[in-house]
Design a protein around this motif. Structure first.
Motif, PDB file in Angstrom:
ATOM      1  N   GLU A  79      61.217  34.888  44.392  1.00 29.72           N
ATOM      2  CA  GLU A  79      60.082  33.980  44.320  1.00 29.72           C
ATOM      3  C   GLU A  79      59.678  33.488  45.718  1.00 29.72           C
ATOM      4  O   GLU A  79      60.188  33.927  46.739  1.00 29.72           O
ATOM      5  N   ALA A  80      58.736  32.561  45.738  1.00 26.53           N
ATOM      6  CA  ALA A  80      58.254  32.007  47.005  1.00 26.53           C
ATOM      7  C   ALA A  80      59.108  30.810  47.388  1.00 26.53           C
ATOM      8  O   ALA A  80      59.419  29.966  46.551  1.00 26.53           O
ATOM      9  N   HIS A  81      59.489  30.739  48.662  1.00 27.81           N
ATOM     10  CA  HIS A  81      60.246  29.598  49.151  1.00 27.81           C
ATOM     11  C   HIS A  81      59.303  28.428  49.422  1.00 27.81           C
ATOM     12  O   HIS A  81      58.109  28.614  49.676  1.00 27.81           O
ATOM     13  N   GLN A  82      59.842  27.222  49.391  1.00 34.48           N
ATOM     14  CA  GLN A  82      59.063  26.031  49.717  1.00 34.48           C
ATOM     15  C   GLN A  82      59.824  25.197  50.738  1.00 34.48           C
ATOM     16  O   GLN A  82      61.036  25.007  50.623  1.00 34.48           O
ATOM     17  N   HIS A  83      59.091  24.716  51.738  1.00 34.22           N
ATOM     18  CA  HIS A  83      59.680  23.895  52.788  1.00 34.22           C
ATOM     19  C   HIS A  83      59.758  22.437  52.335  1.00 34.22           C
ATOM     20  O   HIS A  83      58.950  21.989  51.519  1.00 34.22           O
ATOM     21  N   PRO A  84      60.686  21.666  52.892  1.00 31.90           N
ATOM     22  CA  PRO A  84      60.772  20.245  52.554  1.00 31.90           C
ATOM     23  C   PRO A  84      59.644  19.449  53.192  1.00 31.90           C
ATOM     24  O   PRO A  84      59.039  19.872  54.188  1.00 31.90           O
ATOM     25  N   ALA A  85      59.357  18.287  52.624  1.00 33.37           N
ATOM     26  CA  ALA A  85      58.307  17.407  53.160  1.00 33.37           C
ATOM     27  C   ALA A  85      58.667  15.972  52.801  1.00 33.37           C
ATOM     28  O   ALA A  85      59.199  15.706  51.716  1.00 33.37           O
ATOM     29  N   ARG A  86      58.363  15.051  53.709  1.00 33.19           N
ATOM     30  CA  ARG A  86      58.643  13.634  53.441  1.00 33.19           C
ATOM     31  C   ARG A  86      57.677  12.776  54.240  1.00 33.19           C
ATOM     32  O   ARG A  86      57.492  12.980  55.441  1.00 33.19           O
ATOM     33  N   ALA A  87      57.039  11.817  53.581  1.00 34.36           N
ATOM     34  CA  ALA A  87      56.098  10.923  54.244  1.00 34.36           C
ATOM     35  C   ALA A  87      56.841   9.761  54.899  1.00 34.36           C
ATOM     36  O   ALA A  87      57.960   9.404  54.507  1.00 34.36           O
ATOM     37  N   ASP A  88      56.201   9.152  55.893  1.00 32.86           N
ATOM     38  CA  ASP A  88      56.725   7.967  56.551  1.00 32.86           C
ATOM     39  C   ASP A  88      56.551   6.770  55.625  1.00 32.86           C
ATOM     40  O   ASP A  88      55.426   6.446  55.222  1.00 32.86           O
ATOM     41  N   ALA A  89      57.652   6.110  55.292  1.00 27.41           N
ATOM     42  CA  ALA A  89      57.588   4.997  54.354  1.00 27.41           C
ATOM     43  C   ALA A  89      56.739   3.840  54.879  1.00 27.41           C
ATOM     44  O   ALA A  89      56.269   3.008  54.094  1.00 27.41           O
TER      45      ALA A  89
END
Length: 451
Positions: free
Chosen positions: A353-363
């Motif tokens: 399948e397709a890989h997905q990168h992590p993501a996180r917003a600045d709180a």
């Protein structure tokens, strides 16, 4: 806006949801995807949205826009109109593609994931328009895909190609939940995911097990490989795996410290007998720690009784959940080097399948603060803020291609919502609160973001 006015839009939203659930938009089987895209387009166009259809590998991607070009803020909303298969059908208590209300819950495939989320947000748009003389006071852009349940294979391409028309001050992500005591639960990121298969082969065909004295066993080699990848606490032991992690911000640490409990509801709901988190570590690990999972194991004889056979080949399915600083490409390199160092160079790694990168917003981002303030207003409770969901999804392209766009997931799910399972459901009261939150957020953004 009176409660009667809001109730009118809530009931209309539930009517939309009933029609959406009846559309069997199962992306894994290619069922009713163009029809559902056309229905969603009609709903949006009726509210003044300009809708463009972008071809996807599996289903159309819809990009919609409405509201004044000179608005003080622009909101991007991400949803999807596809759903999981309904199997096993015999475990449903009511027809899966017929929205059914029982004891304050609304049952049906997509009721939560993700048609209920979309319907509640559209109801909020209608309510705000009614309050402002039929016009939106904020610019709203909307991306709605039909491939999320099969890994969003087209989404990154579409987001990058359409980046100019997706620019915004923040993105309202496609899911979220409400705790049993009525607190909105926000997620500011998603882990990355990489799915792999390890394969081992020792012969062209299965052998008599007596030859195990002189021929190695592929299942044993796979067992060696898996055992070498993590310790008994769940910590991944691949050399270099933890070296690239982005340091956790003080705001994220404070958010983790404020999350109540230690997963007691989850542990009890699913009858979990072997929790891994040490006392006080449940939410930190769920939000911030990378994970390796063994998803399945195959090879050799699987039938009743015994069969004295030495299998020729076997496989193990794995997934990695990754956190900011890690990339699927780098982890794949580290895994290969690790297996080679364990004298397991014969084990093949196959990417699935397709890989997905992590993501996180600045709180601390102003858009994040605006979302949390709107949640307090709508729910009357302090939000529970998770820096990341423990799960994964296609959030990274939005943040990466749209200039660090912060994404916040706030929605209408619940711990007993049975997403992806038979008897998927939402609580009617949560749908109502979801509409109220959407109204509060749109009204707050109409005044612009406060720095």
């Amino acid at each position: 806006m009176t409660q009667a006015d809001l109730s009118f839009h809530i009931e209309r939203g539930l009517s939309d949801l009933r029609a959406l659930v009846a559309l069997q938009s199962v992306s894994a089987q290619g069922r009713m995807l163009p029809e559902t895209a056309a229905f969603v387009t009609g709903l949006l166009e009726a509210e003044g949205f300009t809708v463009r259809e972008v071809p996807g590998d599996v289903a159309p991607v819809l990009i919609a826009e409405a509201g004044p070009a000179d608005a003080a803020a622009t909101l991007l909303i991400y949803n999807h109109y596809d759903v999981q298969p309904e199997d096993p059908l015999d475990l449903w208590n009511t027809p899966p593609f017929e929205l059914t209300e029982r004891d304050g819950r609304l049952y049906g495939r997509g009721a939560s994931d993700d048609k209920g989320e979309f319907a509640s947000r559209l109801a909020a748009v209608r309510a705000v328009k009614a309050r402002h003389g039929g016009q939106l006071p904020v610019r709203v852009r909307w991306l709605i895909e039909g491939e999320e349940e099969v890994g969003s294979p087209s989404l990154e391409r579409v987001v990058r190609e359409q980046a100019a028309s997706l620019q915004a001050d923040g993105c309202w992500w496609e899911f979220g939940s409400i705790s049993d005591d009525g607190r909105p639960v926000a997620f500011l990121g998603l882990k990355g995911v990489m799915c792999l298969e390890l394969r081992a082969q020792v012969a062209d065909s299965d052998l008599h097990s007596s030859l195990g004295a002189v021929v190695d066993n592929p299942l044993y080699r796979l067992a060696r490989a898996v055992a070498s990848l993590r310790d008994d606490t769940g910590r991944v032991t691949i050399s270099g795996f933890l070296d690239d992690l982005t340091p956790v911000s003080p705001a994220d640490e404070a958010a983790i410290a404020a999350v109540p409990g230690q997963g007691e509801t989850t542990l009890a709901t699913y009858g979990i007998t072997r929790p891994l988190a040490a006392p006080g570590e449940y939410h930190r690990r769920l939000n911030l720690a990378p994970v390796l999972n063994v998803n399945g194991w195959g090879g050799g004889y699987q039938g009743e009784g015994s069969k004295t056979v030495l299998p020729a080949h076997g496989f193990v399915k794995l997934d990695f959940r990754l956190v900011p600083g890690q990339t699927p490409e780098r982890v794949l390199q580290l895994l290969r080097a690790h297996l080679d160092a364990q004298d397991l160079s014969d084990i093949q790694i196959v990417e699935l399948e397709a890989h997905q990168h992590p993501a996180r917003a600045d709180a601390g981002h102003p858009f994040v603060r605006a979302c949390l303030e709107a949640a307090r207003e709508a729910h009357g409770h302090e939000p529970i803020v998770n820096p990341s969901s423990g799960g994964s999804g296609p959030m990274h392209p939005f943040m990466d291609a749209l200039g660090g766009l912060p994404c916040v997931a706030l929605g209408i799910g619940n711990i007993g919502g049975r997403v992806h399972a038979p008897n998927e459901n939402i609580r009617r009261a949560d749908f109502e609160k979801g509409v109220a939150f959407g109204v509060a957020l749109l009204e707050r953004l109409a005044g612009g973001l406060k720095g």
